[in-house]
Each structure stands twice: as C-alpha cells, then as structure tokens.
Design an enzyme around this catalytic site. Structure first.
Site, mmCIF file in Angstrom:
data_model
loop_
_atom_site.group_PDB
_atom_site.id
_atom_site.type_symbol
_atom_site.label_atom_id
_atom_site.label_comp_id
_atom_site.label_asym_id
_atom_site.label_seq_id
_atom_site.Cartn_x
_atom_site.Cartn_y
_atom_site.Cartn_z
ATOM 1 N N ARG A 104 1.314 -1.111 -0.231
ATOM 2 C CA ARG A 104 0.086 0.005 -0.355
ATOM 3 C C ARG A 104 1.152 1.184 0.018
ATOM 4 O O ARG A 104 1.840 1.425 1.213
ATOM 5 C CB ARG A 104 -1.257 0.072 1.288
ATOM 6 C CG ARG A 104 -1.469 1.202 1.527
ATOM 7 C CD ARG A 104 -2.780 1.751 2.713
ATOM 8 N NE ARG A 104 -3.823 0.532 2.230
ATOM 9 C CZ ARG A 104 -5.274 1.110 1.922
ATOM 10 N NH1 ARG A 104 -5.333 1.312 3.902
ATOM 11 N NH2 ARG A 104 -6.422 0.135 1.514
ATOM 12 N N HIS A 131 -7.327 0.350 -6.527
ATOM 13 C CA HIS A 131 -7.965 0.095 -5.496
ATOM 14 C C HIS A 131 -8.679 -1.628 -5.562
ATOM 15 O O HIS A 131 -9.152 -2.123 -5.578
ATOM 16 C CB HIS A 131 -8.757 0.200 -4.169
ATOM 17 C CG HIS A 131 -8.023 0.005 -2.932
ATOM 18 N ND1 HIS A 131 -7.619 -0.598 -2.375
ATOM 19 C CD2 HIS A 131 -9.337 0.170 -1.704
ATOM 20 C CE1 HIS A 131 -8.075 -1.580 -1.070
ATOM 21 N NE2 HIS A 131 -8.229 -0.702 -0.635
ATOM 22 N N GLN A 134 -10.097 -3.840 -3.132
ATOM 23 C CA GLN A 134 -11.419 -3.587 -2.568
ATOM 24 C C GLN A 134 -12.924 -4.262 -3.258
ATOM 25 O O GLN A 134 -13.922 -4.468 -3.480
ATOM 26 C CB GLN A 134 -11.326 -2.513 -2.537
ATOM 27 C CG GLN A 134 -12.563 -1.797 -1.231
ATOM 28 C CD GLN A 134 -12.806 -2.210 -0.216
ATOM 29 O OE1 GLN A 134 -12.458 -2.046 0.578
ATOM 30 N NE2 GLN A 134 -14.243 -2.407 0.172
ATOM 31 N N ASP A 219 -17.198 6.926 -1.555
ATOM 32 C CA ASP A 219 -15.657 6.940 -0.935
ATOM 33 C C ASP A 219 -15.495 8.238 -0.643
ATOM 34 O O ASP A 219 -15.939 9.346 -0.795
ATOM 35 C CB ASP A 219 -15.357 6.649 -2.023
ATOM 36 C CG ASP A 219 -13.647 6.430 -0.886
ATOM 37 O OD1 ASP A 219 -13.943 6.150 0.327
ATOM 38 O OD2 ASP A 219 -12.425 6.289 -1.959
ATOM 39 N N CYS A 259 -16.668 1.639 0.728
ATOM 40 C CA CYS A 259 -15.259 1.095 0.973
ATOM 41 C C CYS A 259 -14.602 1.067 2.458
ATOM 42 O O CYS A 259 -14.183 0.180 3.191
ATOM 43 C CB CYS A 259 -14.027 0.705 0.201
ATOM 44 S SG CYS A 259 -13.711 2.569 0.344
ATOM 45 N N ARG A 287 -13.628 -8.203 2.030
ATOM 46 C CA ARG A 287 -12.077 -8.464 2.111
ATOM 47 C C ARG A 287 -11.533 -9.374 2.852
ATOM 48 O O ARG A 287 -10.152 -10.180 1.898
ATOM 49 C CB ARG A 287 -11.851 -6.942 2.672
ATOM 50 C CG ARG A 287 -12.030 -5.635 2.269
ATOM 51 C CD ARG A 287 -11.449 -5.742 0.895
ATOM 52 N NE ARG A 287 -10.532 -5.576 0.924
ATOM 53 C CZ ARG A 287 -9.208 -4.394 1.379
ATOM 54 N NH1 ARG A 287 -9.901 -3.019 1.713
ATOM 55 N NH2 ARG A 287 -8.122 -4.664 1.500
#
Ligand code: CP
Ligand code: NVA
Length: 302
Positions: A104, A131, A134, A219, A259, A287
């Site tokens: 990340r 991402h 996700q 988001d 998310c 996840r």
C-alpha cells in the site's frame, strides 16, 4: 517462470476474476462452518504499508493465518525503505525471503517497479490510482445479495479517485455500465475514461446519475495524502452526499456501498450506512474472503 501480479483488475482475465470470487464465496462458507482451509501452509506474506489501514492489514494478516501461512508487517518507519533504499533493491531482497508481497503506497508506479523486480507475486493493496482488492470484495458482495452484476448499472458518486478508477476497470472486466457523478475538476483520469467510453458516462448531477440504477457507491472526499485539501473539498463536493433522498431515486432494490472508512455527514448522510440497502459491513468482511482466494490463485500460478 514470471510470477503473476495483481496491480489492477486488468491483470486477471474476466474468467480468472470470476474464479477468484467464486472461491471467495466458498471460503466464506467454509469459515462459517468452521472448516479449516490451510491451503498455504508455511507461506509468508510480506505487507508493506506506506499509508494507514485497518481493513486491509487485518484482512490480509488474518487471511494468511487462516490459510496456514503467516504475514509480516513492514512499515517505512522501521525498514530501510523509509531511509531511501531503492524499491528495486528492496524487491529483489524481499522476494528471495517471502512467497508473496502486498504493498500500500502513494505512487502506482512504485508497485509497478517493485513487481518488475520481484520473483514472487505482488498485490496492490491501494495506490493513489487504484484499489483493486476492494473491488473483488465489492463484486463478491453484490453477487451474494443480488446475483450477477453483468448488465447492471452502477453509479459512483464523488471523487474520481483510486476507487472510482478501479470501478472503471471493473465495469470492463465484469461487464456493467458505470455512471460517474463528480464535481467539475474531480473527474477520474481522462485517458482511462476514454478507453472505456462504451461503458462509462460522466455526470455533473448526482440525481440524474443515480436514476433507476442497481448499485450506488461512494468514498471519502479527501483520500489519504489529501488531508490539506479537506476543507476545500468539503466545499467543492456540496450536493454530492449519498443520502436517503438520493437513494430514493435509484432502483427499488438498489444497494449502497462504501469501502470505508466513512465520514458521516460528509459523503454519506448520518444514517444511510445503517439502512437495509447498505451492505458496507458485508463489503468490509468480504475483503478477508476475497483476498484469501486471490492469494491462493496467485500462489497456484507461481
Ligand atoms: N477499505 C480499506 O481499504 O480500508 P483500510 O484503509 O482500513 O484498509
Ligand atoms: N480513497 C480512499 C480509500 C481508502 C480505503 C483513500 O485512498 O484514502
């Protein structure tokens, strides 16, 4: 043999993505039945985090333990990465010691450079641009609640950020239409939207964009690294909150996703996450299952 990586959703074929999600659903059921699934005994996952995380860290670390392997957390604060050791050298060294790596970080290019020099599979666990992990969880969640997402219409409301751009890739890989409602100046990468213009439509009015759609996703307005812009963004995103009123314009069986972490009162209303059409808690849980399936897949190719 060159390892397979998962830097964006485009790294797996639509069939491979379908397989990973089917396996995620299966792993979830096995876990509920308390059946052990130690398919990766002795495997070690290296986890490089240059940004904060709750869900990603816990789901990868718990997931690897449940598969019979182990995970180690590497922060730039206490590795040589933070002191300027080149990413190419770090990739060469770490990939001789661990079996799979997740990263990340900020620049997407950094995971590309790491992957180029890595002998083992590399997973993008969020960059400024994408991402993809996700999205595996989001699509799994949609399928569990409503069946196939193929042919449906999804609306992204808010910033044209890493999640939005991953939704553009998902529209292509999972065959759905994507409406994107964002304020002027906050559109996703123009080249990416143009590449998928057969499926992607940009709106300036969120009400028009959500009309009769099957899934509404949003988001945070200020992603990690944009903390300084937060107040400006709160002003610029006025009118782009996913609220009860906005959701009432979507199809009667529409779902709502985020998310997380969410900021109630900003991109979502105070109470929307608690409604029955919000599937954010399943989305977060998935996840775990989706990444277990992904790690199994990448390590089986290796
Ligand atoms: N959704 C997500 O990636 O959450 P974290 O930042 O907590 O990992
Ligand atoms: N767009 C957000 C996602 C957090 C999981 C960020 O990059 O901070």
């Amino acid at each position: 043999m060159k390892p397979r990586h998962f830097l964006t959703l485009m790294d797996l074929s639509p069939n491979e993505l379908k397989h990973v999600i089917e396996r995620a659903i299966e792993l979830k059921a096995l876990r509920k039945q308390e059946v052990k699934t130690e398919t990766l005994p002795g495997k070690v996952l290296g986890m490089i985090f240059e940004k904060s995380s709750t869900r990603t860290r816990v789901s990868f670390e718990a997931g690897m333990a449940q598969l019979g392997g182990s995970a180690l957390f590497l922060s730039p604060r206490d590795t040589q990465l933070g002191r300027g050791e080149p990413i190419e050298d770090s990739a060469r060294v770490l990939s001789r010691m661990v079996d799979i790596v997740m990263i990340r970080t900020h620049a997407h290019q950094l995971v590309e450079r790491f992957a180029e020099y890595s002998k083992v599979p590399v997973i993008n666990a969020l960059t400024d641009d994408y991402h993809p992990c996700q999205l595996l969880a989001d699509i799994q969640t949609y399928i569990e609640h409503r069946g196939s997402i193929g042919g449906k219409t999804v609306t992204w409301v808010g910033d044209g950020n890493n999640m939005c751009q991953s939704y553009i890739n998902a529209a292509a890989q999972f065959d759905f239409k994507l409406n994107i409602a964002c304020p002027s100046g906050y559109e996703p990468n123009a080249e990416l939207s143009a590449k998928h213009k057969d499926r992607v439509e940009i709106f300036s009015d969120p009400k028009l964009a959500v009309s009769n759609v099957d899934l509404v996703v949003t988001d945070t307005w200020a992603s990690m690294g944009q903390e300084q812009e937060k107040q400006q963004r709160i002003n610029d995103f006025a009118g782009f909150q996913v609220s009860e009123e906005l959701m009432s314009l979507a199809a009667s069986d529409a779902l709502m996703m985020h998310c997380l972490p969410a900021y109630r009162g900003l991109e979502v209303s105070e109470t929307i996450l608690d409604r029955a059409d919000s599937v954010v808690w399943d989305e977060a849980e998935n996840r775990l299952h989706a990444q277990k399936a992904l790690m199994e897949f990448l390590l089986a190719q290796h």
